[in-house]
Write a protein that holds these residues in place. Sequence first.
Motif, PDB file in Angstrom:
ATOM      1  N   UNK A   1       0.837  -1.195   0.000  1.00 51.16           N
ATOM      2  CA  UNK A   1       0.000   0.000   0.000  1.00 51.16           C
ATOM      3  C   UNK A   1       0.871   1.244   0.000  1.00 51.16           C
ATOM      4  N   UNK A   2       0.503   2.213  -0.831  1.00 51.10           N
ATOM      5  CA  UNK A   2       1.209   3.478  -0.879  1.00 51.10           C
ATOM      6  C   UNK A   2       0.403   4.559  -0.174  1.00 51.10           C
ATOM      7  N   UNK A   3       1.065   5.636   0.157  1.00 50.71           N
ATOM      8  CA  UNK A   3       0.438   6.692   0.962  1.00 50.71           C
ATOM      9  C   UNK A   3      -0.820   7.242   0.309  1.00 50.71           C
ATOM     10  N   UNK A   4      -0.864   7.295  -1.010  1.00 53.72           N
ATOM     11  CA  UNK A   4      -2.016   7.867  -1.693  1.00 53.72           C
ATOM     12  C   UNK A   4      -3.183   6.918  -1.879  1.00 53.72           C
ATOM     13  N   UNK A   5      -3.021   5.650  -1.531  1.00 56.93           N
ATOM     14  CA  UNK A   5      -4.102   4.682  -1.710  1.00 56.93           C
ATOM     15  C   UNK A   5      -5.180   4.877  -0.646  1.00 56.93           C
ATOM     16  N   UNK A   6      -6.422   4.949  -1.093  1.00 60.61           N
ATOM     17  CA  UNK A   6      -7.540   5.112  -0.146  1.00 60.61           C
ATOM     18  C   UNK A   6      -7.659   3.894   0.749  1.00 60.61           C
ATOM     19  N   UNK A   7      -7.521   2.705   0.159  1.00 62.19           N
ATOM     20  CA  UNK A   7      -7.616   1.453   0.903  1.00 62.19           C
ATOM     21  C   UNK A   7      -6.843   0.392   0.135  1.00 62.19           C
ATOM     22  N   UNK A   8      -6.875  -0.842   0.654  1.00 59.64           N
ATOM     23  CA  UNK A   8      -6.104  -1.914   0.026  1.00 59.64           C
ATOM     24  C   UNK A   8      -6.723  -2.400  -1.283  1.00 59.64           C
ATOM     25  N   UNK A   9      -8.018  -2.199  -1.478  1.00 53.58           N
ATOM     26  CA  UNK A   9      -8.618  -2.485  -2.781  1.00 53.58           C
ATOM     27  C   UNK A   9      -7.997  -1.575  -3.848  1.00 53.58           C
ATOM     28  N   UNK A  10      -7.841  -0.304  -3.516  1.00 51.23           N
ATOM     29  CA  UNK A  10      -7.218   0.620  -4.454  1.00 51.23           C
ATOM     30  C   UNK A  10      -5.761   0.233  -4.707  1.00 51.23           C
ATOM     31  N   UNK A  11      -5.095  -0.272  -3.675  1.00 50.33           N
ATOM     32  CA  UNK A  11      -3.726  -0.755  -3.867  1.00 50.33           C
ATOM     33  C   UNK A  11      -3.691  -1.868  -4.901  1.00 50.33           C
ATOM     34  N   UNK A  12      -4.595  -2.842  -4.762  1.00 50.42           N
ATOM     35  CA  UNK A  12      -4.614  -3.990  -5.667  1.00 50.42           C
ATOM     36  C   UNK A  12      -4.918  -3.573  -7.101  1.00 50.42           C
ATOM     37  N   UNK A  13      -5.917  -2.715  -7.285  1.00 55.32           N
ATOM     38  CA  UNK A  13      -6.289  -2.303  -8.640  1.00 55.32           C
ATOM     39  C   UNK A  13      -5.244  -1.376  -9.255  1.00 55.32           C
ATOM     40  N   UNK A  14      -4.635  -0.531  -8.434  1.00 58.11           N
ATOM     41  CA  UNK A  14      -3.567   0.334  -8.948  1.00 58.11           C
ATOM     42  C   UNK A  14      -2.387  -0.504  -9.424  1.00 58.11           C
ATOM     43  N   UNK A  15      -2.000  -1.481  -8.614  1.00 58.31           N
ATOM     44  CA  UNK A  15      -0.875  -2.330  -8.990  1.00 58.31           C
ATOM     45  C   UNK A  15      -1.190  -3.128 -10.256  1.00 58.31           C
ATOM     46  N   UNK A  16      -2.434  -3.595 -10.387  1.00 55.86           N
ATOM     47  CA  UNK A  16      -2.818  -4.346 -11.587  1.00 55.86           C
ATOM     48  C   UNK A  16      -2.741  -3.460 -12.824  1.00 55.86           C
ATOM     49  N   UNK A  17      -3.100  -2.194 -12.661  1.00 53.40           N
ATOM     50  CA  UNK A  17      -3.000  -1.249 -13.770  1.00 53.40           C
ATOM     51  C   UNK A  17      -1.528  -1.028 -14.141  1.00 53.40           C
TER      52      UNK A  17
END
Length: 225
Positions: free
Chosen positions: A101-117
């Motif tokens: 998880x990065x500082x700008x991620x709202x939650x861990x779902x956003x972490x997963x989808x951001x990384x997939x992108x």
Amino acid sequence: MTTAARGGPQHIPRPPGWEPGDPARWIGAPIDDLSLDDVCRVVASGSVPPRRAPVDTATRWASSVLVPLYEDAGQVHVVLTRRSWQLRSHTGEVSFPGGRREAGDVDLWETATREAMEEIALDPTVAERIGELDHLATVSSNSTIVPYVAALPRRPELVPNDDEVDAILHVPMVELADPGVYRQEIWRWDGMERPIHFFELVGDTVWGATASMLVDLLARISAVR
């Protein structure tokens, strides 16, 4: 006709004195007729009580991965990646897209989808959040990993990020459920025993945390068959 060999060049740090483990829990539970909707209902229902490790951001890195599923030609597929052979850690291992998880991620779902992108160019707007699998605590990276199952509307057009991903794998669930593809080993170290899971794909070996997530998913599906 030559049969393609199963198993890949991934480095397996197998300790001495390991033993074969138990057979797959899904043997005898056919899943070849399952639709994506069927799988999503099982995951969303939480029919198998999860054994989740708490996401302890004080002592562990909080990480997440995306488990993308889609249906094609009547079969449910899962998207996996083979990590680049140039990376410093987990070189060449088969995994789901994800990371810390990065500082700008709202939650861990956003972490997963951001990384997939970032890793495979998977558009986060097409990933429907279905549910979570068991949370995993890793020893090597001191992380807690939250696996999010996501349904995709169709086979996605993906592009690997060459800096991180060597290949994108589209694997039918029915192949993963084949008893000849799965095996378990019992590893012992520091006076402890631990089951380690393996899936021998054509040209690749899935093991470790990613294999544990696949075992969890297959066990949930087979429990309702």
